[in-house]
Structures are given as C-alpha cells and as structure tokens.
Write a protein that holds these residues in place. Sequence first.
Motif, mmCIF file in Angstrom:
data_model
loop_
_atom_site.group_PDB
_atom_site.id
_atom_site.type_symbol
_atom_site.label_atom_id
_atom_site.label_comp_id
_atom_site.label_asym_id
_atom_site.label_seq_id
_atom_site.Cartn_x
_atom_site.Cartn_y
_atom_site.Cartn_z
ATOM 1 N N LYS A 186 -8.733 3.468 -21.912
ATOM 2 C CA LYS A 186 -8.962 4.865 -22.261
ATOM 3 C C LYS A 186 -7.627 5.582 -22.364
ATOM 4 N N TYR A 187 -7.585 6.574 -23.218
ATOM 5 C CA TYR A 187 -6.445 7.487 -23.183
ATOM 6 C C TYR A 187 -6.970 8.892 -23.486
ATOM 7 N N PHE A 188 -6.286 9.871 -22.935
ATOM 8 C CA PHE A 188 -6.730 11.258 -23.063
ATOM 9 C C PHE A 188 -5.529 12.169 -22.820
ATOM 10 N N ASP A 189 -5.743 13.467 -23.021
ATOM 11 C CA ASP A 189 -4.685 14.453 -22.832
ATOM 12 C C ASP A 189 -4.803 15.103 -21.458
ATOM 13 N N TYR A 241 0.189 12.846 -22.829
ATOM 14 C CA TYR A 241 -0.590 11.609 -22.978
ATOM 15 C C TYR A 241 -0.792 10.935 -21.628
ATOM 16 N N ALA A 242 -2.013 10.498 -21.366
ATOM 17 C CA ALA A 242 -2.318 9.666 -20.204
ATOM 18 C C ALA A 242 -3.124 8.465 -20.667
ATOM 19 N N GLY A 243 -2.602 7.292 -20.450
ATOM 20 C CA GLY A 243 -3.330 6.067 -20.755
ATOM 21 C C GLY A 243 -3.825 5.432 -19.473
ATOM 22 N N ILE A 244 -5.010 4.829 -19.529
ATOM 23 C CA ILE A 244 -5.564 4.149 -18.358
ATOM 24 C C ILE A 244 -5.676 2.664 -18.675
ATOM 25 N N ILE A 245 -4.950 1.890 -17.936
ATOM 26 C CA ILE A 245 -4.939 0.431 -18.105
ATOM 27 C C ILE A 245 -5.732 -0.183 -16.969
ATOM 28 N N HIS A 246 -6.617 -1.097 -17.306
ATOM 29 C CA HIS A 246 -7.525 -1.679 -16.308
ATOM 30 C C HIS A 246 -7.217 -3.158 -16.096
ATOM 31 N N TYR A 298 -8.414 -2.452 -10.655
ATOM 32 C CA TYR A 298 -7.140 -1.731 -10.602
ATOM 33 C C TYR A 298 -6.991 -0.906 -11.873
ATOM 34 N N TYR A 299 -6.608 0.356 -11.687
ATOM 35 C CA TYR A 299 -6.331 1.241 -12.811
ATOM 36 C C TYR A 299 -4.880 1.716 -12.711
ATOM 37 N N PHE A 300 -4.195 1.701 -13.828
ATOM 38 C CA PHE A 300 -2.797 2.120 -13.890
ATOM 39 C C PHE A 300 -2.676 3.294 -14.851
ATOM 40 N N VAL A 301 -2.124 4.390 -14.345
ATOM 41 C CA VAL A 301 -1.914 5.581 -15.173
ATOM 42 C C VAL A 301 -0.600 5.417 -15.919
ATOM 43 N N ASP A 302 -0.694 5.453 -17.243
ATOM 44 C CA ASP A 302 0.461 5.165 -18.090
ATOM 45 C C ASP A 302 0.981 6.437 -18.758
ATOM 46 N N ASN A 303 2.239 6.723 -18.536
ATOM 47 C CA ASN A 303 2.967 7.742 -19.284
ATOM 48 C C ASN A 303 4.439 7.392 -19.143
ATOM 49 N N GLU A 304 5.043 6.905 -20.199
ATOM 50 C CA GLU A 304 6.399 6.355 -20.090
ATOM 51 C C GLU A 304 7.439 7.399 -19.715
ATOM 52 N N SER A 305 7.259 8.638 -20.137
ATOM 53 C CA SER A 305 8.266 9.645 -19.811
ATOM 54 C C SER A 305 8.332 9.898 -18.306
ATOM 55 N N PHE A 306 7.216 9.698 -17.612
ATOM 56 C CA PHE A 306 7.198 9.912 -16.169
ATOM 57 C C PHE A 306 7.440 8.635 -15.362
ATOM 58 N N PHE A 307 6.955 7.510 -15.839
ATOM 59 C CA PHE A 307 6.937 6.319 -14.981
ATOM 60 C C PHE A 307 7.790 5.149 -15.472
ATOM 61 N N TYR A 308 8.280 5.238 -16.698
ATOM 62 C CA TYR A 308 9.135 4.144 -17.187
ATOM 63 C C TYR A 308 10.581 4.458 -16.802
ATOM 64 N N ARG A 309 10.848 4.344 -15.491
ATOM 65 C CA ARG A 309 12.163 4.661 -14.950
ATOM 66 C C ARG A 309 12.584 3.560 -13.971
ATOM 67 N N ILE A 321 -11.882 9.952 -13.843
ATOM 68 C CA ILE A 321 -13.213 9.766 -13.264
ATOM 69 C C ILE A 321 -14.303 10.075 -14.287
ATOM 70 N N SER A 322 -14.165 11.171 -14.989
ATOM 71 C CA SER A 322 -15.199 11.516 -15.980
ATOM 72 C C SER A 322 -15.027 10.726 -17.267
ATOM 73 N N HIS A 323 -13.799 10.487 -17.695
ATOM 74 C CA HIS A 323 -13.585 9.732 -18.942
ATOM 75 C C HIS A 323 -14.103 8.300 -18.833
#
Length: 473
Positions: free
Chosen positions: A59-62, A71-76, A84-95, A119-121
Amino acid sequence: MHILFAASEAVPFIKTGGLADVVGELPQYLVKSGNKVSVVLPKYKSINSELLEDSKLVKYFDVYMNNAKLYAGIIHLFKDGINYYFVDNESFFYRDQIYGYDDDDSRFGFFCLSIMEMISHLKLDVDVIHANDWQTGPLAMLYYERYHQYPYYENIKWVFTIHNPAYQGLFDKNVVSRIFGLDMNLYHNGTLRFKDAFSFLKVGIVYANKITTVSPTHAKELLEPEYAHGLENVIRLRSQDLVGILNGIDYKKYNPLTDSKIGVNYRNSYRKKLLNKKALQEQCHFKVDENIPLVAIVSRLTWQKGIDLIVPNIENLINKGIQLIVLGSGDKQYEDDLRYFANKFPQSVYAYIGFSDELAHQIYAGTDILLMPSLFEPCGISQMIALRYGTIPLVRETGGLSDTVIPYNEYTGEGNGFSFRNFDYKDLSIVLDYALKQYNNKDVWNLLFKNALKSNYSWNQSSKKYLELYKSL
C-alpha cells in the motif's frame, strides 16, 4: 487477539540497544501462544536487503504534515508467523544513522502518523497496540485526539513501554500543530507540555491505557527523581497503571549446549566450561591458568553503565590478581583509556572496542565473573545471558539487576551472584574481594555455577505476564 508492536528498531532488522531485542523476541513467544502479532518499523537504509527479499509493497498513501503532502509506502513481510510492516519514505529513513538528526521530530512524527493511517488503509483489525519508547509515544495521543471515532479504530487498547526514561524526545512546542495537526490548547493546558517543550515520551505516558517498564524494581524507581529524569510527577499520576515486567532472553539463541559460537558445548559441566575459559585466555594472550579469575565487562562504554567506577581503578582491579576482558564501544575517552591499559598491561587487560557477537558468546561461556556496576539499569540483559552460561554476575543493586541477581548467602548456599548498593568503587571493591574469596573455594563456586544455571529468565515467563496485561485492558 491481534497485537501490533510499534517501535523504532527490532532484531533481526535493525538494532542499537535492548529495545531491539524486546521487540524482536517478545512477539515470537506471543505467536506461540496462539495470538496474531504484527510489528511495524521504519524502513531504514541500513536494514540488510537480504532480510527483505520476500517482502512486497502492499500500500502507499499520502500523509499530511509540515504543510506538505508526503509519500508513505507500506512494505509487508511475513516471517516466522509474524506480520512485519515497514514504513517507507526515503527522505526520512534512507540515511546512514537511525537517530540523531535535527529533524527527528518530523521523522518519527511521520512514522507515527503513517502507522495510524496504515490501520485503515490495510483494514487491520487490531486489539492492542504496544508502543515502545519516545519514537512511538505520540501514537495513543493521535488515537484519542484524532482517530478513535473512525472505522477500524474502535476499541483499540494501548500499552506503552518505557525502556529508557533518559531519552524523552524533547522538541519545540510547535510540533503539536505543525506535525500532528492538534490544537495548541492541548499544549497550553499542560497535557502535552513538558520542560517548556513537547515530549514524545511524556505523551505516551499520559495517553496509554497501561504503562510498562522493563523490570519490577525499575517501575518503583520511576517514581523517584533520581531515575525518572524529571518525569516522576507525570508517572506518579499514572502509578496505578504502571507495571514492571522483566525482559527475557531467547533461550534458544543463548544455549551453552547448542551454541555454535563457543568452542566446547556444555549443559551443566563446570569442567567443560573451563575449557572455554582456557580458549578465551589463549585468544586474549593471557596466561592460561584456570585458577586465575577471568572477569568480563560486556557493555556500552557510557556513564550510565558505571564505567566511571572501572576505568580509573583498572590498576587496582588487576592488582587483585584478575584478568579483565572488556567488550564494547561508547564514549571516546573510555575507549582510549581502555586501549591504553590493554597496551600497558597486556597480560591482564584485553579490550575489544566495538562489538562482536561471536566474542560476546565466548565471553559468556568462558569467563568466571561478569561485572555490571551500572548507575542505573532499567532491566539489563547481559546478566541474564551470563547466568544462562553459568558465569556469575557482580552487579550494582538497581533496576532489573536487583530483580535477577540474588546475592550469594554463604550460610544457606542460596544466590546466583553478588551485588553492592552504593555507586562507588569502595563498595564494588569490597564485594569483588568477597567474590574472589568464594572463587577460591571450588565447592562454593561450583554451587554458584549450578545456582546460576537454575535461574530462569526466558521470554516464556515474561510473555505470559504481557499476555495477562493485554487481556486485562
């Protein structure tokens, strides 16, 4: 029951401290009890890509934050019975690092907002959300102030665990509106205010249904200024909802009978443990002699861990006739001092600056005494591992160290270690002298070895207490 763990780190994906062990291991035991368990983490750059080979974007959503659409991507990934779910946003976490940036308020604020949206998505039917430390503290706040009345959010219960109260997630008060979109009145009326700032940790304590910390003794300590780092009044207001549950260790990972990282496996044979001691003495270029007490420290090299009691007194320590092994990293001054003493006294001091999991296992299996002179220690893991391998801990009486190390009683034969109360070298030295006296009595030391092996601090015990807590909500 569906339990969702929210945390900033978890083994085997990412680890900087004990939080990762808890979030990596406790869910495994809850799954064994027939529960549905999910874990949500940021998708950091430093997560080994091999661990995510079987994952997929589901899933991805705003997310709306900082007056921007993000952008928020959800990787399962489904692994060992856990979602396991991983919240993906490279500007915040690709460091390169996972903490320590000027925009950590935005990074982990975004993480919390993404979890709530996820949770809702994904139409998740969650019974309990178990948040951990400051990075996920705002989750329950968001639930009660923004989300609780919407579909998929009804009747979610909240547990918040304080692993280390010294790290409080203090940021400018404008976080309230800028990141979380809440009315500033919540700050001005004191609900969200702490030290004239917004504290991610405080809001977790205020809004959760139950607050836990990682040992019964530390739960009592958190009511006192010495240990609560300014949060004592906040915690006292929630004291009826505060529970101390001891962390556990994975008895499959730490098993001297099957451990592939040690030279000689053993169940309850002290003679076989001594063979590991011999190998460790050889590896450290020490004199090989089973009668010389081999003492170890496996720790972050920081003031919290009591390294101030060790480094200035190393010559006094080795003059007691011990060999000392130190494994760890931390403050540069401590690292430099330990390198200096290892070079000056190569027959008595060995310092490995950094971390080696293999060496850590060999130390637990091959040493006689583990030193943990911590100023404060909410739980502590090393002493539990040492006991699992029959190595005797010598600890300061604080937090989880008090709950797990029972001082040896020479009259009854009870006890699995040694402890001292006051945070000073004199007390440590007196108790170490006493421990070395007992070491020279082989019958006593063999009894202590057996007592240590009888200690049970597996997650089997602790996971049952967590499950009881979840069911009580």
